[in-house]
Design an enzyme around this catalytic site. Structure first.
Site, PDB file in Angstrom:
ATOM      1  N   GLY A   1       6.487  -0.176   3.788  1.00 16.24           N
ATOM      2  CA  GLY A   1       4.910  -0.601   3.397  1.00 16.24           C
ATOM      3  C   GLY A   1       5.519  -1.165   1.793  1.00 16.24           C
ATOM      4  N   GLU A   2       4.400  -0.792   1.125  1.00 17.49           N
ATOM      5  CA  GLU A   2       5.040  -0.853  -0.205  1.00 17.49           C
ATOM      6  C   GLU A   2       4.284  -2.624  -1.135  1.00 17.49           C
ATOM      7  OE1 GLU A   2       7.625   0.984  -2.138  1.00 17.49           O
ATOM      8  OE2 GLU A   2       7.547   3.107  -1.610  1.00 17.49           O
ATOM      9  N   GLY A   3       4.465  -3.407   0.003  1.00 18.63           N
ATOM     10  CA  GLY A   3       4.704  -4.325   0.153  1.00 18.63           C
ATOM     11  C   GLY A   3       5.925  -5.275   0.011  1.00 18.63           C
TER      12      GLY A   3
ATOM     13  N   GLU B   1       0.781  -1.090   0.117  1.00 21.25           N
ATOM     14  CA  GLU B   1      -0.181  -0.053   0.209  1.00 21.25           C
ATOM     15  C   GLU B   1       1.008   1.491  -0.073  1.00 21.25           C
ATOM     16  OE1 GLU B   1      -0.301   1.940   2.863  1.00 21.25           O
ATOM     17  OE2 GLU B   1       1.849   0.153   3.460  1.00 21.25           O
TER      18      GLU B   1
END
Length: 353
Positions: free
Chosen positions: A317-319, A175
């Site tokens: 974050g971001e995966g 995300e």
């Protein structure tokens, strides 16, 4: 067990949910993993040239892949990273170190291949999908009103479901969204209780004063809506964001498509929590890539009974943590399939190695 035996469920399109009642019903009748595929992985593992259990959680990972892909041997040939982006009305309360425009700027960075998640996805060999969700229209400030209507929450949830490729071998959700650690902390407080400060972290790097304000805002927001929150889907609609709802949709779609999910950090795990609190069996196909530096993440994982694979002090974050976990899964599978058995190597299976 042939890989061809496992993919029939993937050929059926997943229809969107028209209301939360239908979604709640679906969470109560989820497909289960393939125990025979997991047993086949365990059987080969017992023949490999190593002492039993000596590869620790790498052995667990291979059995997990087999169970939730529904095939033996499992594969890691089509991993997918899905990054969902959304904006939050609560950001107007000044609880982030960055302005909301950064969400859109980072989406462009993802699309151009310039972010950390792009590099890690390339190392994994994953196809990367970026899904911006109405960035020009943030969800409402939950201090004043529910963040989303039922229709808005379902639209984001269904967008997450559509983003999952049916031929994926593992899904890594991630995300981007300024203000979403505040939203995630509020969801934890509403669903799990405890002092707000124990769910709060510095997110993108806020000061101590802002952190105290953040905890106060979370407490006020949850108290305002407490009587309207009956389960995880209610909390997701009232306190969440589009990208959090979309991650929840992607996690559910993966279950329906026989794709195991490697969860990322705090915010991704909160999306999983929303499903868990509406359907307690809904996370059986999930592993957790890493333990985030966000202080609420470990508390949340303890509640969910999920043990992270890695602990690297990440909080991006971001995966990113999910993809690192999937890289580990790829290595585990290579060991499992590439190692010789005792018979193949001519090694006495009763001799210590």
């Amino acid at each position: 067990m042939s890989a061809a035996n496992s993919l029939s469920s993937r050929q059926v399109p997943i229809p969107p949910f028209e209301n939360l009642a239908a979604l709640r019903e679906a969470l109560m009748r989820l497909p289960q993993g393939d125990a025979r595929a997991a047993d086949a992985a365990a059987a080969r593992d017992g023949m490999l040239t190593k002492p039993p259990g000596s590869l620790g959680r790498l052995e667990e990972i291979v059995a997990w892949l087999a169970r939730w892909q529904g095939r033996y041997p499992p594969v890691m040939d089509q991993p997918q990273t899905c990054v969902f982006a959304g904006n939050h009305g609560i950001a107007e309360a000044g609880i982030s170190a960055y302005p909301q425009v950064v969400t859109e700027q980072m989406v462009l960075n993802f699309e151009r291949g310039g972010a950390a998640i792009n590099q890690l996805s390339a190392e994994l060999g994953a196809r990367m999908t970026v899904v911006p969700l109405e960035l020009d229209r943030p969800v409402r400030n939950f201090l004043h009103a529910p963040a989303m209507t039922e229709a808005e929450s379902l639209a984001a949830f269904n967008a997450g479901m559509r983003a999952v490729r049916p031929d994926g071998s593992v899904l890594c959700p991630g995300e981007m969204g300024i203000g979403n650690t505040t939203s995630a902390s509020a969801l934890c407080l509403a669903l799990l209780g405890g002092p707000a400060v124990e769910w709060c972290g510095r997110g993108s790097g806020v000061s101590s004063d802002v952190l105290q304000r953040k905890a106060q805002i979370i407490s006020e927001g949850v108290e305002r809506h407490r009587e309207s929150i009956g389960d995880g889907l209610d909390a997701l609609r009232i306190l969440g964001g589009r990208e959090i709802a979309a991650m929840a949709g992607a996690i559910l779609a993966a279950r329906l498509l026989a794709i195991p999910v490697m969860l990322d950090g705090f915010i991704c795990s909160v999306a999983a929590l929303a499903l868990h609190c509406s359907g307690p069996d809904s996370l059986a196909h999930c592993m957790v890539g890493h333990a985030s530096m966000e202080p609420g993440h470990r508390r949340l994982l303890a509640h969910l009974g999920l043990r992270p694979l890695l602990d690297l002090d990440l909080r991006l974050g971001e995966g990113t943590g999910a993809v690192l976990g999937a890289i580990l899964a790829k290595a585990a599978l290579r060991c499992h399939l590439g190692m010789a058995t005792f018979a193949e190597a001519g090694v006495d299976s009763g001799t210590a190695v």
